[in-house]
Design an enzyme around this catalytic site. Sequence first.
Site, PDB file in Angstrom:
ATOM      1  N   GLU A 225       0.814  -1.226   0.000  1.00 27.93           N
ATOM      2  CA  GLU A 225       0.000   0.000   0.000  1.00 27.93           C
ATOM      3  C   GLU A 225       0.849   1.279   0.000  1.00 27.93           C
ATOM      4  O   GLU A 225       0.836   2.049   0.968  1.00 27.93           O
ATOM      5  CB  GLU A 225      -0.965  -0.006   1.189  1.00 27.93           C
ATOM      6  CG  GLU A 225      -1.985  -1.126   1.116  1.00 27.93           C
ATOM      7  CD  GLU A 225      -3.063  -1.035   2.193  1.00 27.93           C
ATOM      8  OE1 GLU A 225      -2.803  -0.433   3.239  1.00 27.93           O
ATOM      9  OE2 GLU A 225      -4.148  -1.583   1.963  1.00 27.93           O
TER      10      GLU A 225
ATOM     11  N   GLU B 187      -6.693  -7.827  -0.727  1.00 30.70           N
ATOM     12  CA  GLU B 187      -7.110  -7.874   0.680  1.00 30.70           C
ATOM     13  C   GLU B 187      -8.550  -7.409   0.787  1.00 30.70           C
ATOM     14  O   GLU B 187      -8.942  -6.429   0.151  1.00 30.70           O
ATOM     15  CB  GLU B 187      -6.289  -6.896   1.539  1.00 30.70           C
ATOM     16  CG  GLU B 187      -4.832  -7.194   1.696  1.00 30.70           C
ATOM     17  CD  GLU B 187      -4.163  -6.111   2.558  1.00 30.70           C
ATOM     18  OE1 GLU B 187      -4.871  -5.432   3.333  1.00 30.70           O
ATOM     19  OE2 GLU B 187      -2.951  -5.944   2.439  1.00 30.70           O
TER      20      GLU B 187
HETATM   21  C1  GLA Z   1      -4.183  -2.751   5.079  1.00 30.46           C
HETATM   22  C2  GLA Z   1      -2.838  -3.435   5.127  1.00 30.46           C
HETATM   23  C3  GLA Z   1      -2.826  -4.723   5.897  1.00 30.46           C
HETATM   24  C4  GLA Z   1      -3.680  -4.607   7.130  1.00 30.46           C
HETATM   25  C5  GLA Z   1      -5.072  -4.198   6.737  1.00 30.46           C
HETATM   26  C6  GLA Z   1      -6.017  -4.139   7.917  1.00 30.46           C
HETATM   27  O1  GLA Z   1      -4.915  -3.019   3.971  1.00 30.46           O
HETATM   28  O2  GLA Z   1      -2.313  -3.675   3.841  1.00 30.46           O
HETATM   29  O3  GLA Z   1      -1.492  -5.017   6.235  1.00 30.46           O
HETATM   30  O4  GLA Z   1      -3.118  -3.673   7.994  1.00 30.46           O
HETATM   31  O5  GLA Z   1      -5.011  -2.919   6.174  1.00 30.46           O
HETATM   32  O6  GLA Z   1      -7.316  -3.796   7.499  1.00 30.46           O
END
Ligand code: GLA
Length: 675
Positions: A154, A310
């Site tokens: 991210e 995710e």
């Molecule tokens: C983000 C991160 C993950 C985790 C999630 C929790 O998307 O990439 O590592 O911290 O949030 O929702």
Amino acid sequence: MSSQYPWPAMRGIAYGGDYTPEQWPRETWLEDVALMREAGVNLVSVGIFSWALLETSEGVFDFAWLDELLDLLHDHGIAVDLGTPTASPPAWFFAGHPDARVVTRDGTVMGFGARGMASHSSAAYRVAIVRIASALAERYAEHPAVVLWHVHNEYGVPVGEDYSDQSAAAFRTWLREKYATLDALNAAWGTTFWGQRYGEWDHVGVPAAAPSVVNPSQRLDFARFTDHQLRQCFIAERDAIRAHASQPITTNFMANQSWTTDMWAWAREVDIVSDDHYLWAADPEGEIGLAIAADLSRSVGGGKPWILMEHSTSAVNWQPRNIAKRPGEMARNSVTHLARGADAILFFQWRASRFGAEKFHSAMIPHAGTESRVWREVVALGAALDRLDEIRGSRVVADVAILWDFESFWAQDLEWRPSVDVSHAERIRAYYERLWRDGITVDFALPGQDLSAYKLVIAPAQYMLSAADAANLDRYVAGGGTLVVSFFSAIVDENDAVHPGGFVAPLRDTLGLVVEEFLPLREGSQCRLRWSHDGATATLAGDAWQEDLVLSGAEIVATYVDGPGAAKAAVTRHRRGDGAGWYVSTRLDAEGLGILMSAVYADAGVAPAGHPDGVEVVVRRGEHADYVVAINHGDDAATIAATGVELLSGQPVEGSIDVAGGGVAVIRTDEGGGR
Ligand code: GLA
């Protein structure tokens, strides 16, 4: 992005999530792989936050545990998306390179103990990320488990902008490349205003906190610079991996949940788009925000299938109130991403962490273990996705595009705008929501791209519009397209300077008008509009904003009844070449948007799908068949027209199918495909 779509070398729809076995003893690893098989998991992402374990001190590597893990996963038929751990440098890195720490806009130097990369412009950080990425790629390029590389995590959060000295130096270098001369920079930034003229390059700095509002053109360039620097970090790692490995490389985006990176530019650099999406719990219709994220992920990748890297099985842990998903909601969310083009459904994370900042985040194996609703739903979803294998590679086709331009959003979000009630996110959601409820599938697009394939293009928030992009929109309309432009669009050029000729001037010929003056409304005050078009009349409601329009050819569709614009034009339509340009000068409520868009659909030749309320239907077009994916967000069963085979049940469908309340259906139809 390469034209040949390099999907990871694995079967079917990918299913799994982030896996952090480093937090668990070896006996748990064995239990994990057995449970992964039970759940139908075929892909896990590993190593994303493992830098301190893999490189224990500068240049000293310990790969033993990762060797063992990849072998174990491979032995159990589970493929690996191998992360580079550069979103979280180890303590030794910051101890050795204290000047690599990020400085915030108000001058705070970021400490250690959380996660977050070092300064994107730190030379030491660049050396370190290439060293760890190269070491991983060299060691695991040929490992049979590894089917995908996951660079970083991210980009843009929690570290984006950096106001450190090395960032300031890099900003000057970037500006010199962009402008070549100080005269050009002074002109672009309008530095005659407030006496900001620069006579030396060394005097140009980052837009740190200052006594009043900092030059908006400087801030816009700093946003572009930040995006560029982050992307250079990605490219450095990507190229280091590519020197050794041939698997596709991605990094996880955040679609509509972060604005710091320009997904269109990033999508050109990855082999496959991947996205993280989390429902915003305070939104009772979070599925609409989810659909926006999914459509944006597909659109930036040019329509190719993408990876949902995710999402959550139930609650997250970082919102003010973290609402658990209701039974069936995780499956509906997953199938919606699939319907909108995802070929991989992955979660954060496989097993809930017992310790650390995310211990209250849901997971595929919750703290309650396998005797739990979440686990049973995880196993059921794995089995369902297994039945949907044949959908992989099929495409979503849309007749309508909504403009989505990160640079314009960066500019619009700066200070001292005419009203705090004007928000690009709000207007995009409002128009998107109307189309969502009407069952019309949408692509997102840039104002400068070829739009000729779309019957209808909507610009809910295009504050910044270059002359070239305006000319592109005009060509689109003259060529037969229908364009809807919402207020506070086409205001400034690429330097955040108001267009010569005034507001909306670059679209004067397209829309048959310009805007003489903005007429923002007081907080909470509403206005009414008298609608009269094609023989139909109605009273519409708006709020937040009116404008004083000067028409030069546009016909009036609605007039203000009250407010500062009373008796003046509120909504217009202009015939231009073979097409039409609509203009909407207020923030219409949902009902008003419904009336507006019905007229626009008729003009553009777009037909609402007519599905029952609360039922989302998207078609994926395969080589041999169309797949109708239906998600019923309501409590009651709903009937959908289709003929073919419902893939989850294997049952034939003759003419129509009842989708249970809260349920999903995927029908391979007898028609379509191959188009
Ligand atoms: C983000 C991160 C993950 C985790 C999630 C929790 O998307 O990439 O590592 O911290 O949030 O929702």
